[in-house]
Write an enzyme that holds these catalytic residues in place. Structure first.
Site, PDB file in Angstrom:
ATOM      1  N   GLU A   1       0.806  -1.218   0.000  1.00 43.62           N
ATOM      2  CA  GLU A   1       0.000   0.000   0.000  1.00 43.62           C
ATOM      3  C   GLU A   1       0.841   1.271   0.000  1.00 43.62           C
ATOM      4  O   GLU A   1       0.491   2.260  -0.652  1.00 43.62           O
ATOM      5  CB  GLU A   1      -0.945  -0.005   1.208  1.00 43.62           C
ATOM      6  CG  GLU A   1      -2.132  -0.932   1.087  1.00 43.62           C
ATOM      7  CD  GLU A   1      -1.804  -2.405   1.316  1.00 43.62           C
ATOM      8  OE1 GLU A   1      -2.694  -3.259   1.121  1.00 43.62           O
ATOM      9  OE2 GLU A   1      -0.645  -2.712   1.703  1.00 43.62           O
TER      10      GLU A   1
ATOM     11  N   GLN B   1      -7.900  -2.593  -0.605  1.00 45.80           N
ATOM     12  CA  GLN B   1      -8.790  -3.749  -0.651  1.00 45.80           C
ATOM     13  C   GLN B   1      -9.786  -3.704   0.507  1.00 45.80           C
ATOM     14  O   GLN B   1     -10.961  -4.025   0.352  1.00 45.80           O
ATOM     15  CB  GLN B   1      -7.967  -5.034  -0.616  1.00 45.80           C
ATOM     16  CG  GLN B   1      -8.730  -6.247  -1.089  1.00 45.80           C
ATOM     17  CD  GLN B   1      -7.804  -7.412  -1.354  1.00 45.80           C
ATOM     18  OE1 GLN B   1      -7.272  -8.017  -0.436  1.00 45.80           O
ATOM     19  NE2 GLN B   1      -7.607  -7.732  -2.631  1.00 45.80           N
ATOM     20  N   PHE B   2      -9.311  -3.282   1.659  1.00 47.01           N
ATOM     21  CA  PHE B   2     -10.141  -2.962   2.816  1.00 47.01           C
ATOM     22  C   PHE B   2      -9.560  -1.705   3.441  1.00 47.01           C
ATOM     23  O   PHE B   2      -8.342  -1.515   3.453  1.00 47.01           O
ATOM     24  CB  PHE B   2     -10.149  -4.103   3.846  1.00 47.01           C
ATOM     25  CG  PHE B   2     -10.845  -5.345   3.373  1.00 47.01           C
ATOM     26  CD1 PHE B   2     -12.195  -5.540   3.633  1.00 47.01           C
ATOM     27  CD2 PHE B   2     -10.155  -6.315   2.659  1.00 47.01           C
ATOM     28  CE1 PHE B   2     -12.842  -6.681   3.189  1.00 47.01           C
ATOM     29  CE2 PHE B   2     -10.790  -7.455   2.210  1.00 47.01           C
ATOM     30  CZ  PHE B   2     -12.142  -7.647   2.472  1.00 47.01           C
TER      31      PHE B   2
ATOM     32  N   ASP C   1      -9.052  -1.032   6.383  1.00 45.47           N
ATOM     33  CA  ASP C   1      -8.126  -1.405   7.453  1.00 45.47           C
ATOM     34  C   ASP C   1      -6.674  -1.440   6.964  1.00 45.47           C
ATOM     35  O   ASP C   1      -5.754  -1.134   7.716  1.00 45.47           O
ATOM     36  CB  ASP C   1      -8.479  -2.787   7.997  1.00 45.47           C
ATOM     37  CG  ASP C   1      -9.952  -2.936   8.305  1.00 45.47           C
ATOM     38  OD1 ASP C   1     -10.304  -3.101   9.474  1.00 45.47           O
ATOM     39  OD2 ASP C   1     -10.768  -2.890   7.359  1.00 45.47           O
ATOM     40  N   PHE C   2      -6.478  -1.823   5.699  1.00 48.30           N
ATOM     41  CA  PHE C   2      -5.128  -2.027   5.192  1.00 48.30           C
ATOM     42  C   PHE C   2      -4.406  -0.709   4.899  1.00 48.30           C
ATOM     43  O   PHE C   2      -3.213  -0.708   4.589  1.00 48.30           O
ATOM     44  CB  PHE C   2      -5.162  -2.877   3.922  1.00 48.30           C
ATOM     45  CG  PHE C   2      -5.725  -4.260   4.133  1.00 48.30           C
ATOM     46  CD1 PHE C   2      -5.890  -4.792   5.406  1.00 48.30           C
ATOM     47  CD2 PHE C   2      -6.104  -5.035   3.043  1.00 48.30           C
ATOM     48  CE1 PHE C   2      -6.418  -6.058   5.591  1.00 48.30           C
ATOM     49  CE2 PHE C   2      -6.622  -6.308   3.220  1.00 48.30           C
ATOM     50  CZ  PHE C   2      -6.789  -6.825   4.497  1.00 48.30           C
TER      51      PHE C   2
ATOM     52  N   HIS D   1     -10.940  -6.262   9.069  1.00 43.99           N
ATOM     53  CA  HIS D   1     -11.666  -6.011   7.825  1.00 43.99           C
ATOM     54  C   HIS D   1     -12.936  -5.203   8.076  1.00 43.99           C
ATOM     55  O   HIS D   1     -13.825  -5.175   7.224  1.00 43.99           O
ATOM     56  CB  HIS D   1     -12.038  -7.326   7.135  1.00 43.99           C
ATOM     57  CG  HIS D   1     -10.877  -8.151   6.708  1.00 43.99           C
ATOM     58  ND1 HIS D   1     -10.144  -8.916   7.587  1.00 43.99           N
ATOM     59  CD2 HIS D   1     -10.308  -8.321   5.489  1.00 43.99           C
ATOM     60  CE1 HIS D   1      -9.180  -9.541   6.933  1.00 43.99           C
ATOM     61  NE2 HIS D   1      -9.251  -9.191   5.658  1.00 43.99           N
TER      62      HIS D   1
END
Length: 658
Positions: free
Chosen positions: A397, A419-420, A422-423, A464
């Site tokens: 990321e 992608q989420f 959270d990431f 997630h």
């Protein structure tokens, strides 16, 4: 030291010598000024000039270079006036950052130089994005980015080189190995014999150079850069050199053994090249004295002139305005025709319209190409727009957000999909320290949208399901939006892509396939910073956003006896203060509802603002209904208890009974 002049004329060698000598004399002047107390800090590159000068001469004038602290020779070789540089170092208004940052922490499109931030490694990803823009546009260019041996220990080093390798980006990753990261010697930095050996692990070429030999650096990098323009690929270059001064002057050099100074002083790049040119009868002692005299006079004149330049003036409004790239959003109303779409499909439609509208828009994210993304939002985009503009990324990321900024610097727009949400934590630095601060620091836009699939309700657990919008609403320079309906999802996304500022776009995963609504066809935008008043009532006002909007609507539908004004903020930074004030005036009682945890959630900011500016209209304390101050559990039973929805009814009853 052996020099090979190859086919260079005497005048060419003399020109190289002047480029090499000039930054050395500036350095010596800076050390005098430091001892005099006229400047407060200096990062000396004495002993390393051959790398900066030789590599810059090897690049074309319109190719980007991303230097570090000790690369004064990059700036002087590119022809930046010393007076302007000195003004920058002194924090003058005429400097590149208007006194907002120091040293070489700036960029300039005029000279195609993009300076570093103090975190060192992140600029390598920017080089990826710059090179990617050239690659997509089929421009035969190379990009040069510097790093030190210490920064090779950072994850950003690995991520940037890996991305460049996978995408065959024409980037020269140049490591200046000067033996020490501040005081930490190389044997405490890495175990491999040579840093250039790491190239093999990335499947790319590695070249090691004598960083003190100006002709070797210039010749090898000239050939390399030309070959990379014709055959795009990254190359790792390790230049061996030595730092003859401290990390910065205040740190000193007591931690360095004297024998190292003795050894490397014999390899001084300026003195050795000077002696070579004397042997070749290109220089004479008289000519050396003449050149030095001319340079010193020029340096004294320009340095003293910079000291008299205007200091910045404190202007609060200018400071606030300069956090964002100037942009007057045009109004694009929706078409008369609409189609029923799910929340997810509205986002897809928005991206498709944006890709059709902007040929320079590039989408990047994990699995977004042929697979269509984790939620299939970009399904079919590769067939329509091609893999150059719809790019699968490695799992990195930080590098991809940085590459987005690099694309923006080099004339493109970028959309990065987490992608989420959270990431995003592993790309956090690039967002809050690069994207957010770039315009404030040196006036460059950061035309990047980061899409954030967010929120709970699906039993996805602690990694997630987080609502992390408050991480970004407190960061000046970012805009943050959070649509609750398909109509807003498309219109806000298109507005975000039109806006040249960095925008964090939250989209709730629970709403993807559970919520549908009429969405206008074609292109339209929704004003960022404008709230929607969904209901008007008299007993209380509910201020919310995201999934909280639907919790509030469900409650009011089940309790028709409650007369409430319902405000969907839609945008969190900036947010609609006038709509909030009107809601407070209308009812005198306010409940702020959000999915994020209570402590430090964005609702705390709204509550504080209401208490400060709307206190006279209140008939009760401002109350907040938020999720528990815990991580998000996976179990549906536990998750339901965690979410703010579980306490909404009791909080409304409490507020109404006050």
């Amino acid at each position: 030291m052996q020099f090979d002049r190859k086919q260079k004329t005497d005048s060419e060698l003399l020109s190289i010598y002047k480029h090499l000598l000039f930054p050395r004399l500036i350095e010596e002047k800076m050390l005098i000024l430091l001892r005099q107390g006229r400047i407060g800090k200096w990062f000396s590159g004495i002993g390393q000039e051959a790398i900066a000068v030789g590599s810059t001469l090897a690049m074309q004038s319109d190719e980007y270079i991303l230097p570090m602290h000790r690369n004064l020779g990059v700036f002087t070789t590119r022809g930046i006036p010393l007076k302007r540089l000195m003004a920058q170092w002194q924090g003058k208004l005429s400097g590149f950052t208007k006194g907002r940052d120091r040293s070489f922490h700036f960029g300039t499109q005029e000279y195609k130089i993009i300076g570093m931030i103090s975190h060192l490694g992140p600029q390598m990803a920017l080089a990826d994005g710059i090179a990617l823009a050239d690659l997509i546009a089929e421009r035969p260019k190379a990009t040069l980015v510097f790093t030190g041996e210490g920064a090779t220990s950072e994850g950003d080093f690995h991520e940037a080189i890996n991305v460049a390798s996978v995408w065959s980006l024409p980037v020269i990753f140049l490591i200046e190995n000067n033996g020490y990261g501040l005081s930490t010697p190389i044997n405490e930095q890495y175990r491999c014999k040579h840093l250039v050996d790491r190239a093999l692990g990335y499947g790319i070429e590695g070249i090691q150079l004598d960083g003190n030999n100006i002709l070797e650096v210039y010749d090898k990098l000239s050939v390399l850069a030309q070959d990379m323009r014709e055959n795009p690929r990254p190359v790792l270059v390790e230049c061996l050199t030595f730092r003859m001064r401290g990390h910065e002057e205040a740190s000193g050099t007591k931690y360095v053994p004297q024998e190292l100074f003795d050894e490397w002083s014999k390899k001084d790049p300026v003195r050795n090249f000077e002696e070579y040119l004397l042997e070749q009868d290109i220089l004479t002692e008289n000519l050396i004295s003449e050149i030095r005299s001319i340079f010193k006079k020029q340096i004294d004149t320009e340095v003293e002139a910079a000291f008299t330049d205007q200091e910045p003036e404190a202007n609060t409004q200018h400071e606030l305005d300069d956090m964002y790239y100037p942009y007057e959003a045009a109004s694009f109303p929706p078409a008369s025709s609409s189609t029923e779409k799910r929340y997810l499909d509205a986002i897809t439609d928005g991206l498709r319209v944006a890709m059709q509208r902007h040929a320079n828009l590039v989408l990047m994210g994990q699995d977004i190409a042929e697979y269509g993304g984790a939620f299939k939002i970009t399904d079919g985009f590769v067939a329509e727009f091609g893999k150059a503009r719809v790019r699968n990324t490695p799992i990195c990321e930080s590098a991809i957000v940085g590459a987005g900024l690099g694309l923006s610097i080099n004339g493109y727009k970028a959309m990065v999909e987490m992608q989420f949400a959270d990431f995003v934590s592993v790309g956090f630095n690039q967002i809050v320290n690069n994207l957010a601060k770039t315009h404030y620091r040196w006036g460059e836009k950061a035309d990047v949208v980061v899409r954030m699939p967010t929120g709970a309700g699906t039993g996805a657990g602690p990694f997630h399901s987080q609502s992390n919008e408050a991480w970004f609403t407190k960061t000046p320079g970012l805009k943050v939006v959070y649509p609750a309906f398909p109509y807003d999802a498309k219109g806000l996304l298109l507005a975000a892509i039109e806006d040249p500022n960095p925008i964090i776009y939250f989209e709730h995963k629970y709403l993807y396939r559970s919520l549908s609504g009429l969405v206008p066809d074609g292109f339209y935008t929704i004003e960022i910073g404008k709230a929607n008043v969904l209901k008007e009532g008299e007993q209380l006002s509910i201020i919310t956003y995201g999934l909280g909007v639907h919790w509030a609507l469900d409650y009011l539908k089940a309790n028709p006896q409650v007369s409430a004004t319902l405000v969907d903020l839609v945008s969190l930074q900036p947010w609609d203060k006038s709509a909030v004030e009107a809601a407070v005036k209308a009812t005198g009682k306010v409940l702020i509802l959000h999915e994020d945890t209570l402590t430090g959630g964005f609702g705390a900011e709204i509550s504080a603002w209401i208490s400060e500016y709307c206190f006279e209209y209140l008939d009760a304390p401002v109350m907040r209904c938020a999720s528990l101050d815990t991580a998000i559990p996976m179990s549906k039973i536990l998750e339901d208890d965690f979410l703010a929805k579980a306490r909404l009814e009791k909080m409304i009853e409490k507020l109404l009974s006050y």
